[in-house]
Enzyme design. Structure first.
Site, PDB file in Angstrom:
ATOM      1  N   GLU A 260       5.743   2.506  -4.794  1.00 57.18           N
ATOM      2  CA  GLU A 260       5.522   1.317  -5.617  1.00 57.18           C
ATOM      3  C   GLU A 260       4.157   1.280  -6.309  1.00 57.18           C
ATOM      4  O   GLU A 260       3.435   0.293  -6.225  1.00 57.18           O
ATOM      5  CB  GLU A 260       5.711   0.058  -4.762  1.00 57.18           C
ATOM      6  CG  GLU A 260       7.133  -0.044  -4.247  1.00 57.18           C
ATOM      7  CD  GLU A 260       7.378  -1.304  -3.419  1.00 57.18           C
ATOM      8  OE1 GLU A 260       8.319  -2.023  -3.743  1.00 57.18           O
ATOM      9  OE2 GLU A 260       6.631  -1.553  -2.453  1.00 57.18           O
TER      10      GLU A 260
HETATM   11  C1  ACM Z   1       8.937   0.316   0.705  1.00 62.09           C
HETATM   12  O1  ACM Z   1       9.798  -0.443   1.178  1.00 62.09           O
HETATM   13  N1  ACM Z   1       8.079  -0.127  -0.179  1.00 62.09           N
HETATM   14  C2  ACM Z   1       8.832   1.695   1.112  1.00 62.09           C
END
Ligand code: ACM
Length: 450
Positions: A260
């Site tokens: 992310e």
């Molecule tokens: C995640 O759930 N950001 C790996």
């Protein structure tokens, strides 16, 4: 070990009384190595209980199975006023996957050593063998790092919602590692980078491109933070952190997160990850990261393991097939199946729902072999159930989210797909409720099961 069974003593311990003891337990060495290092045989007859294994983990797992064969009262810690009995069985067992994991996010909310030990005790009951600790994120830094006191003076003092946070001292870390080992669990440390790093950015000015510390963060948004990938100070920091943790962690893998990241270009991300991978290798560990690394052209180091978390589409699958063809292996943690921080259903008091509801059946009723099409079984190292803790604040919350879903993940890790089905599993699972009551586990009484 043949012939060295601690007959009378073991029977008395298991029995809790001196009357009508269980038959003696004999531990035998599997000299022909038919069970593999984690497999075991367990034979219960009227005259004797025989446990056969090649190595420590096999003996340990046999004892966990024997626990499950005994009535729930075996879990009672006091002396029982009556004798226990165990059915005659012949069991030959070994796991489908080498990696049978649980992840605990101790950054969102901090969980102290006693809570982590309790979670390991519950994992060990179901023969899970990897505890991945998510030790840093935007909301908190959770491990003392020599020479970097700001991380714990500042970065550890926050958590989601504004509570006081916390961190593990080095002595506490060493103790957790040893506790894990005594239960055949390997702790897998994760320091998430370059994103999910606000706690570090709020602690150390030089990690920021503008040279100023950020404000602490206690919300639950994702994707806004990144280490400054253009500064050498960043790599000195990563080196310090990986070195200190690697030398105190006996497991083979160091998890660098990598998920992310929205504030960097692909080129910046790859350049950072290539250097992070080099640092991990230099400190003697194998590289592990979330599946974002499969989408980029970073050089995957030998032995790399990619943790698949995003619900699969044909598109994300192709990236993973490519990564596997470049030598990576996969750990499967599909968010729409085994993120045990998702709500069970609309009535769940705890949990998130961005990946949908994960009821007890969703978590159990899928096959790792078919999750990512085009990936051979040999490339799947195992399964792991993450528990993110935006909504979980206490060990009782962790138990409610993990039970009854976590035992299903353990069975996926142990049992061949063709030998599993929801209908019989559900009945077997329901029989564990009274055991969990004796153990004081705050489980969710799923209407699908109980
Ligand atoms: C995640 O759930 N950001 C790996």
């Amino acid at each position: 070990m043949e012939g060295s069974g601690q007959s009378g003593e073991s029977a008395e311990n298991l029995n809790g009384t001196n009357q009508n003891p269980l038959p003696p337990i004999v531990f035998r060495a599997d000299t022909n190595a038919v069970f593999g290092t984690e497999g075991y045989g367990l034979d219960v007859s009227a005259g004797q209980i025989t446990i056969t294994a090649q190595a420590g983990p096999g003996y340990f797992y046999a004892v966990q199975t024997l626990r499950q064969l005994l009535p729930p009262a075996i879990e009672y810690s006091g002396t029982l006023p009556y004798a226990l009995s165990v059915a005659s069985v012949r069991i030959r067992d070994h796991p489908r996957f080498e990696w049978r994991g649980a992840m605990l996010d101790v950054s969102g909310h901090f969980f102290g050593p006693a809570d982590v030990k309790r979670y390991m005790d519950l994992m060990a009951l179901y023969k899970l063998n990897r505890l991945h600790l998510h030790l840093s994120d935007d909301q908190g830094w959770r491990l003392e790092i020599p020479g970097r006191p700001a991380l714990t003076d500042i970065g550890a003092r926050t958590q989601v919602g504004g509570g006081e946070g916390g961190y593990y001292t080095l002595a506490e870390w060493d103790d957790l590692v040893a506790y894990a080992a005594s239960r055949n669990i390997t702790i897998v440390p994760e320091i998430d980078m370059p994103g999910h790093t606000n706690a570090a950015l709020a602690s150390i000015a030089e990690l920021n491109c503008d040279g100023r510390r950020t404000e602490p963060y206690t919300g639950i948004d994702v994707g806004f933070s990144s280490l400054c990938v253009d500064r050498e100070e960043t790599y000195a920091f990563v080196d310090d952190v990986v070195r200190e943790i690697a030398q105190r962690s006996p497991g083979a893998y160091f998890h660098v997160g990598g998920d992310e990241v929205t504030t960097l270009s692909a080129t910046e991300y790859n350049a950072f990850m290539d250097r992070a991978a080099e640092i991990v290798a230099r400190h003697g560990k194998l590289f592990m990261a979330w599946d974002g690394v499969a989408e980029t052209r970073m050089t995957l180091p030998p032995g790399a393991v990619i943790q698949v978390w995003r619900p699969q589409t044909a598109d994300t699958g192709q990236h993973l097939v490519d990564a596997v063809s470049r030598g990576a292996r996969l750990i499967l943690s599909p968010a729409d199946r085994i993120y045990v921080d998702m709500k069970y259903d609309a009535s769940s008091r705890l949990g998130l729902r961005w990946a949908g509801f994960n009821d007890t059946r969703d978590a159990y009723d899928w096959d790792p072999a078919t999750l990512v099409s085009g990936v051979p079984d040999s490339a799947i190292l195992g399964v792991e159930a993450p528990l993110w803790t935006e909504t979980a604040e206490t060990i009782r919350d962790l138990e409610w989210l993990a039970f009854p879903r976590l035992p299903g993940v353990a069975e996926i890790g142990w049992t061949a797909h063709e030998r599993r089905d929801w209908t019989t599993y559900r009945t077997r699972l329901a029989a564990h409720g009274p055991r969990w009551d004796v153990l004081g586990i705050n489980y969710y009484p799923s209407p699908l099961v109980f």
